[in-house]
Design an enzyme around this catalytic site. Sequence first.
Site, mmCIF file in Angstrom:
data_model
loop_
_atom_site.group_PDB
_atom_site.id
_atom_site.type_symbol
_atom_site.label_atom_id
_atom_site.label_comp_id
_atom_site.label_asym_id
_atom_site.label_seq_id
_atom_site.Cartn_x
_atom_site.Cartn_y
_atom_site.Cartn_z
ATOM 1 N N HIS A 158 -7.589 75.034 -3.595
ATOM 2 C CA HIS A 158 -9.019 74.785 -3.363
ATOM 3 C C HIS A 158 -9.674 74.387 -4.676
ATOM 4 O O HIS A 158 -9.929 75.229 -5.537
ATOM 5 C CB HIS A 158 -9.712 76.021 -2.792
ATOM 6 C CG HIS A 158 -11.136 75.753 -2.395
ATOM 7 N ND1 HIS A 158 -11.498 75.408 -1.111
ATOM 8 C CD2 HIS A 158 -12.296 75.774 -3.116
ATOM 9 C CE1 HIS A 158 -12.816 75.220 -1.055
ATOM 10 N NE2 HIS A 158 -13.314 75.446 -2.260
ATOM 11 N N CYS A 159 -9.944 73.103 -4.824
ATOM 12 C CA CYS A 159 -10.618 72.587 -6.008
ATOM 13 C C CYS A 159 -11.322 71.298 -5.612
ATOM 14 O O CYS A 159 -11.170 70.804 -4.487
ATOM 15 C CB CYS A 159 -9.641 72.369 -7.158
ATOM 16 S SG CYS A 159 -8.180 71.390 -6.712
ATOM 17 N N THR A 209 -19.769 68.756 -0.828
ATOM 18 C CA THR A 209 -20.911 68.361 -0.006
ATOM 19 C C THR A 209 -21.811 67.353 -0.706
ATOM 20 O O THR A 209 -22.504 66.579 -0.045
ATOM 21 C CB THR A 209 -21.737 69.591 0.400
ATOM 22 O OG1 THR A 209 -22.224 70.255 -0.776
ATOM 23 C CG2 THR A 209 -20.914 70.556 1.224
ATOM 24 N N ARG A 255 -13.314 69.409 6.781
ATOM 25 C CA ARG A 255 -14.109 70.597 6.476
ATOM 26 C C ARG A 255 -15.410 70.604 7.268
ATOM 27 O O ARG A 255 -16.117 69.607 7.324
ATOM 28 C CB ARG A 255 -14.428 70.653 4.982
ATOM 29 C CG ARG A 255 -14.942 72.001 4.501
ATOM 30 C CD ARG A 255 -15.347 71.945 3.046
ATOM 31 N NE ARG A 255 -15.433 73.248 2.424
ATOM 32 C CZ ARG A 255 -16.101 73.502 1.298
ATOM 33 N NH1 ARG A 255 -16.741 72.524 0.667
ATOM 34 N NH2 ARG A 255 -16.128 74.712 0.793
ATOM 35 N N ARG A 271 -27.843 76.346 3.090
ATOM 36 C CA ARG A 271 -28.446 75.919 1.837
ATOM 37 C C ARG A 271 -27.703 74.728 1.225
ATOM 38 O O ARG A 271 -28.192 74.107 0.279
ATOM 39 C CB ARG A 271 -28.475 77.082 0.843
ATOM 40 C CG ARG A 271 -27.122 77.664 0.553
ATOM 41 C CD ARG A 271 -27.186 78.955 -0.263
ATOM 42 N NE ARG A 271 -25.952 79.692 -0.204
ATOM 43 C CZ ARG A 271 -24.861 79.420 -0.885
ATOM 44 N NH1 ARG A 271 -24.856 78.375 -1.694
ATOM 45 N NH2 ARG A 271 -23.777 80.148 -0.768
ATOM 46 N N HIS A 310 -12.867 81.346 1.298
ATOM 47 C CA HIS A 310 -13.360 82.469 0.510
ATOM 48 C C HIS A 310 -13.576 83.745 1.337
ATOM 49 O O HIS A 310 -14.582 84.445 1.193
ATOM 50 C CB HIS A 310 -14.645 82.088 -0.213
ATOM 51 C CG HIS A 310 -14.639 80.694 -0.780
ATOM 52 N ND1 HIS A 310 -13.494 80.109 -1.296
ATOM 53 C CD2 HIS A 310 -15.619 79.760 -0.876
ATOM 54 C CE1 HIS A 310 -13.786 78.868 -1.703
ATOM 55 N NE2 HIS A 310 -15.051 78.640 -1.458
ATOM 56 N N ASP A 320 -11.294 76.835 -7.198
ATOM 57 C CA ASP A 320 -12.631 76.341 -6.868
ATOM 58 C C ASP A 320 -13.223 75.518 -8.008
ATOM 59 O O ASP A 320 -14.429 75.261 -8.046
ATOM 60 C CB ASP A 320 -13.591 77.480 -6.489
ATOM 61 C CG ASP A 320 -14.891 76.979 -5.871
ATOM 62 O OD1 ASP A 320 -14.855 76.002 -5.103
ATOM 63 O OD2 ASP A 320 -15.959 77.560 -6.171
ATOM 64 N N ASN A 340 -22.433 75.091 -7.908
ATOM 65 C CA ASN A 340 -23.583 75.892 -7.491
ATOM 66 C C ASN A 340 -23.545 77.346 -7.929
ATOM 67 O O ASN A 340 -24.234 78.178 -7.338
ATOM 68 C CB ASN A 340 -23.768 75.825 -5.968
ATOM 69 C CG ASN A 340 -24.378 74.520 -5.532
ATOM 70 O OD1 ASN A 340 -25.465 74.147 -5.970
ATOM 71 N ND2 ASN A 340 -23.658 73.802 -4.679
#
Length: 311
Positions: free
Chosen positions: A47-48, A93, A140, A146, A197, A266, A271
Amino acid sequence: MRLVPGQAGWAATGASGAFVTDASWLAYHPSPSKPRFVPPAGAIDAHCHVFGPGERFPYAPERKYTPCDASKEHLFALRDYLGFERNVIVQATCHGSDNRAVMDALRAARERARGVATVHAAVSDGELRELDAAGIRGVRFNFVKRLVDSTPREVLAGIARRVAELGWHVVIYFEAAELPQLYDFLASLPTTVVVDHMGRPDVTQPVDGPEFALFVRLMTECPHVWSKVSCPDRLSRSGPPAYADVVPFARTLIERFPDRVLWGTDWPHPNLKSHMPDDGALVDVIPRMAPSAELQRRLLVDNPLRLYWHR
């Protein structure tokens, strides 16, 4: 090692469409430590992300944040430095459903990377085949309000049915409070579901409390559901470098579902507002979550190979 962050933003020039990085954005760690833990041969950071560069791969107009650039070259240098052999690059995103930055990184990595895309309901079969040829193996769905505007579940279910025919899986990002409303939807999806997560549990609550018990129940009752035991930096209240309050949650999933768990850095940690983690320290949390060599091998090698390199 020194990984100098990409340019932190561009001067706003009105009609040109140039962007400026969010004022609160934290750039990724410039000098991660060398981890003491040595990952097993063939280990995969599952996950990156890559961001931009914005001059070549513009950020989506509808984005809810503007990051600093985080290039494939920096990602691959970090991979090697931390002792990993492959990456799974997840569409961010801020790029919306424009997957060109991820596809560019996958092609550069050749067989050393796979990817997870974001697609819209009108995506064509030809576009899906192009993504598949580049190394995309999942799509995904993001339910974190948010970060993205919500998409009707019937639309997402339709996408899931189409990608299931390609042998892809679905990655789901949500927060723990949303699981009761999502439970039946996740259970009904027609392909493997990977939850980001650990479903973002509240780690101030007991690991055997009702909130996390619902997530464990989901994985118990739905053998097609997997979990990433990643991002202690997002979940912890006790903080770095040990992230001790997150470890029991991850260890519970790893020991109960050893063949359905994944781990990732990650990077570049989008964020985050409180601190920017040292990626070497994150790697050193792994043996506390997965205490045996067998569990480490399944988590870092066998499981991601089976999910992403099955063809």
